[in-house]
Design a protein around this motif. Structure first.
Motif, PDB file in Angstrom:
ATOM      1  N   UNK A  67     -13.617   0.507 -10.386  1.00 50.85           N
ATOM      2  CA  UNK A  67     -13.765  -0.983 -11.293  1.00 50.85           C
ATOM      3  C   UNK A  67     -11.987   0.296 -11.400  1.00 50.85           C
ATOM      4  N   UNK A  68     -11.835   1.552 -11.445  1.00 49.40           N
ATOM      5  CA  UNK A  68     -10.360   1.947 -12.340  1.00 49.40           C
ATOM      6  C   UNK A  68      -9.393   1.548 -11.820  1.00 49.40           C
ATOM      7  N   UNK A  69      -9.910   1.127 -10.168  1.00 52.19           N
ATOM      8  CA  UNK A  69      -8.505   0.399  -9.555  1.00 52.19           C
ATOM      9  C   UNK A  69      -8.027  -0.377  -9.241  1.00 52.19           C
ATOM     10  N   UNK A  99      -0.737  -8.530  -3.789  1.00 52.73           N
ATOM     11  CA  UNK A  99       0.960  -9.008  -3.796  1.00 52.73           C
ATOM     12  C   UNK A  99       2.017  -9.056  -3.123  1.00 52.73           C
ATOM     13  N   UNK A 100       2.057  -7.306  -3.557  1.00 53.43           N
ATOM     14  CA  UNK A 100       3.188  -6.701  -2.528  1.00 53.43           C
ATOM     15  C   UNK A 100       3.247  -6.907  -1.096  1.00 53.43           C
ATOM     16  N   UNK A 125      -2.215  -5.436  -7.133  1.00 56.43           N
ATOM     17  CA  UNK A 125      -0.634  -5.499  -6.910  1.00 56.43           C
ATOM     18  C   UNK A 125      -0.303  -5.197  -5.805  1.00 56.43           C
ATOM     19  N   UNK A 126      -0.830  -4.384  -5.149  1.00 52.29           N
ATOM     20  CA  UNK A 126      -0.974  -3.800  -3.448  1.00 52.29           C
ATOM     21  C   UNK A 126      -1.370  -5.254  -2.421  1.00 52.29           C
ATOM     22  N   UNK A 180      -6.608  -3.311 -10.953  1.00 50.64           N
ATOM     23  CA  UNK A 180      -5.704  -3.967 -10.900  1.00 50.64           C
ATOM     24  C   UNK A 180      -5.209  -3.417  -9.982  1.00 50.64           C
ATOM     25  N   UNK A 181      -4.713  -2.428  -9.897  1.00 46.41           N
ATOM     26  CA  UNK A 181      -3.731  -1.730  -8.492  1.00 46.41           C
ATOM     27  C   UNK A 181      -3.797  -2.241  -7.185  1.00 46.41           C
TER      28      UNK A 181
END
Lengths: 310, 252, 280
Positions: A1-3, A12-13, A9-10, A5-6
């Motif tokens: 769960x912790x990652x 999207x990029x 982001x990855x 959000x990242x």
């Protein structure tokens, strides 16, 4: 769960990254798709024959390939001393306070559009050379073996290999110069001080620096050659556009891959073989450029860095 | 040691690019103390701090093993953003957001974590933080100034203010004075001692004198392992380990 | 008298030669283009392109509006396409440099810079013009976006890379999500670099003729419909440059002046100012 959000982001990029990769396919795929049958069937003719007559269904394009190489060779040869000089001048010899200005001016050479250089060459530079310098060159070298062929032609015209080469040399100079200047300014100061400590002159210091950055100079020159190879509008406007067989001559009219494509693609839209032949020539041009970049990577250890910098 | 342990580290191992930097660290940090971690450079002190607030998450070639418990909760089971809100950090070199104003540097954390409801509350919090960081008097008339224009010492105090504005439980300080001059260092050290009243401070230093001056407890780390840990007065007066003795006397 | 080494003398001479040629080109555009612009004044920016004098007699109105509007529109749409792609890829290249995708994207971006621009034009001709059976401004925009993407991506990557890791970590240590650190907190720090990339890409694209010749086509009238063919300043310079019509040759000079002195130079100068202002 912790990652999570990242990861978002990855992702999207990543879209951007994937689309950049797609961009190269957007260029290559249509070119290959519309030329590979032609290349398979008539590729040999295209790269070995010099008979180009689309109306007669003849597609020998060797003269354009050689024309591209000829123009690239001479313009790179002339651009090299210009680029080295400008780099040394802008980073070492010009008054310190004006360095930024001179650097900016060198960059400005690259900012003027190709088509504007072409128009200037067509209206001003070419006619001027044809009425002054070219006749002098022709008579000066008329008796000299080898060189006489370079400058022999039946009729001197403003539009010829030479005009294209000279304008192109100016146009590609800033690309090489930017890379050389960057390397020049990164040269360790203590090495230069050592030259002076040994009683060396300014010229000795410059020579030492230039020999220290040899590899970068080479990288800059190769990148400039790549630009010359693909340069289109100025060449098309200045080279004279003769589809006849290639002659190793500078005052003759000629053609390159890029110039023949610009000149004929519009009419070629009506004739599938013609448009495919021109597309195949573009593919060959890209292949030649790739070989050049590959050699650059092999020869110069600073090449990849320089590529990104340019 | 006090029974109230705020931060507990168990068998912590960190590998960077396959190289083991921390080789099994066990530590207990008492609430409301200044806990110094000292050791020569390269011993893994900073690596330890970055494992606590999980900054290593961002680096794919870093592996962290073992357990870190903050208030009894495993930090590697927490949301990293919540964790980092609870654990403030001040870095080796001042790293304010140079393009933002002094005010915004402090306000950005509380704003992003939606800690304040009104502008007035935010202003009070910024003032409170800047006062705690002993920076308020110097900047109160010009809070709109860009942080990049402050001196190095001021920038570092701004970073302290930025960290405490989130009212963290623990404040990690990674050699916070190593880039500063003597006067700035002294001010920051005094500041840290004051901060103890409200926060637990875990400070890394390569300077044993600094540890002796400000800390209540100290751990001596060497080559990725804890050599000795205990109340500062004891470690400095009666070191049990020969290596510790050499280090505090400046021989390592 | 101090002796100057002939080598140094040669460097001076060659440098002045190159800079002299540059000034010659700029001067020629100014001397030949500005009078035309001044002569026709506002009309040049509002009126349609005149038909050949040869057939129809002197035109009542002489303008370059279709080419000016065309260049602005084509380049603007190209920016809309290339900015999101280039920007996201640039951030990826800088911040996730260790992923295979980022490495490949950086590689391809520096390769795209080297692709001859005529190749982009011919590729888009096959990809868009042939299937849609007609030239269109948007086909030109797609071709130009291929040229702009690598510039925007590489400049963006450079801008993000230049931000010290320590500052990024400062944001993360406050518990702020990575995406917010990158897009919100660092915005002010990376903006000059990203904007410079965009301006350079725009300046490059605005002057390109080769990618537009066989994609955007031509139109004598102002058209704001991106799905219709459109003129552009660069193509006009080429097309009219070979003409025997005095008026068209003059229009080529005027278009050169507008392109270089009113579009490209301002873009370049602003990009330099943005960078200067950024240094604190």
């Amino acid at each position: 769960m912790t990652r999570i959000k990242e990861r978002r982001l990855l992702a999207l990029l990543g879209i951007g990254g994937v689309l950049v990769l797609a961009a190269i396919f957007v260029v290559l795929f249509p070119l290959l798709a519309n030329s590979y049958t032609f290349l398979l069937k008539r590729g040999v003719e295209l790269v070995t024959s010099m008979d180009w007559s689309p109306m007669m269904n003849q597609f020998g394009g060797l003269q354009f390939i050689l024309g591209s190489l000829w123009v690239t060779f001479w313009s790179t040869l002339l651009a090299t001393p210009l680029a080295v000089s400008l780099a040394v001048f802008a980073s070492d010899l010009s008054p310190r306070r004006l360095r930024g200005l001179f650097g900016g001016l060198v960059d400005l050479i690259a900012a003027i559009p190709s088509v504007v250089y072409g128009y200037w060459g067509l209206m001003i530079f070419g006619p001027l050379l044809a009425s002054t310098v070219y006749p002098l060159l022709q008579s000066a070298f008329s008796g000299v073996p080898l060189l006489s062929t370079l400058f022999s032609t039946n009729a001197i015209t403003p539009q010829c290999f030479m005009t294209a080469v000279l304008v192109l040399a100016l146009m590609i100079t800033p690309y090489a110069s930017a890379i050389i200047r960057n390397a020049y300014e990164m040269t360790p100061k203590d090495m230069i001080e050592a030259v002076y400590a040994l009683g060396g002159s300014k010229w000795d210091a410059i020579k030492m620096t230039l020999s220290y950055i040899k590899s970068s100079i080479l990288a800059g020159v190769i990148i400039a050659a790549g630009r010359a190879l693909g340069e289109t509008m100025a060449v098309t406007m200045l080279i004279g556009n003769s589809v006849g067989p290639f002659k190793p001559c500078l005052l003759c009219r000629g053609a390159t891959i890029t110039s023949i494509v610009v000149n004929e693609f519009q009419e070629a839209m009506m004739n599938p073989s013609h448009s495919e032949a021109l597309t195949a020539l573009i593919v060959i041009l890209i292949a030649m450029g790739s070989v050049l970049l590959y050699l650059g990577r092999k020869i110069s250890k600073n090449f990849v860095e320089a590529e990104i910098h340019a | 040691m006090s029974s109230d342990i705020i931060l507990k580290i168990e068998k912590l191992k960190v590998k960077i690019s396959g190289k083991e930097i921390l080789k099994g660290i066990d530590l207990e940090v008492p609430r409301g103390s200044i806990f110094a971690i000292m050791g020569p450079s390269g011993s893994g002190k900073s690596t330890l701090l970055r494992a606590i607030n999980r900054l290593w998450d961002l680096y794919p070639d870093v592996e962290v093993e073992g357990k870190i418990l903050l208030e009894g909760r495993d930090v590697y089971q927490m949301d990293p953003h919540e964790l980092r809100k609870m654990v403030g950090m001040v870095f080796q070199r001042p790293n304010p957001f140079p393009h933002m104003s002094i005010f915004d540097n402090v306000a950005i954390g509380p704003k992003m974590h939606k800690m304040v409801k009104s502008k007035e509350e935010l202003e009070r919090l910024v003032e409170w933080s800047l006062k705690r960081a002993y920076l308020w008097d110097e900047v109160k008339d010009d809070l709109k100034r860009k942080a990049g224009r402050l001196s190095g010492g001021q920038q570092q105090r701004l970073c302290i203010a930025r960290a405490i504005a989130l009212k963290p439980k623990v404040l990690l300080m990674d050699e916070p004075t190593s880039a500063l001059d003597v006067v700035s260092t002294k001010r920051i050290e005094e500041n840290i001692v004051e901060l103890k009243k409200e926060f637990t401070v875990l400070i890394v230093t390569h300077n044993p004198q600094q540890a002796a001056r400000i800390s209540d407890y100290v751990a001596f780390i060497y080559d990725g392992k804890v050599v000795e840990v205990g109340p500062t007065s004891e470690i400095f007066t009666r070191p049990k380990h020969e290596l510790t003795e050499k280090y505090v006397l400046g021989k390592v | 008298m101090r002796k100057v080494h002939p080598g140094i003398l040669a460097i001076y001479l060659l440098s002045f030669l190159a800079l002299g040629l540059l000034l010659w080109v700029l001067g020629a555009i100014l001397v030949n283009g500005l009078p035309v612009v001044l002569h026709y004044g506002v009309q040049l920016f509002t009126a349609n392109i005149p038909p050949p004098v040869f057939f129809f007699g002197p035109p009542p109105e002489v303008g370059l509006a279709p080419a000016i509007v065309g260049t602005l529109m084509i380049v603007f749409i190209a920016l809309l396409i290339s900015f999101p792609i280039g920007f996201l890829a640039g951030v990826l290249i800088s911040e996730f440099y260790y992923t295979r995708l980022a490495k490949a994207a950086e590689h391809v971006a520096s390769l795209l810079v080297e692709v001859p621009t005529i190749a982009a034009g011919i590729a888009i001709y096959w990809l868009i013009v042939v299937p849609t059976q007609g030239f269109s401004a948007i086909a030109g925009s797609v071709a130009l976006s291929l040229i702009m993407i690598p510039y925007i991506a590489l400049y963006t990557a450079e801008a993000y890379r230049k931000v010290p890791k320590l500052i990024k970590e400062g944001g993360l240590a406050l518990g702020i999500p990575y995406s917010k650190v990158l897009f919100k907190i660092l915005r002010g720090l990376v903006a000059p670099g990203v904007i410079t990339g965009v301006l350079i890409a725009l300046a490059k694209a605005a002057g390109e003729a080769a990618p537009l010749l066989f994609t955007a086509g031509w139109s004598n009238k102002v058209s704001l419909d991106p799905f219709q063919p459109s003129a552009s300043l660069s193509v006009l310079i080429y097309k009219f440059g070979f003409s025997s019509q005095e008026l068209w040759l003059k229009l080529s000079w005027a278009a050169s002046f507008i392109l270089v002195f009113m579009i490209i130079l301002p873009l370049i100068i602003i990009s330099k100012l943005v960078v200067r202002k950024h240094e604190f």
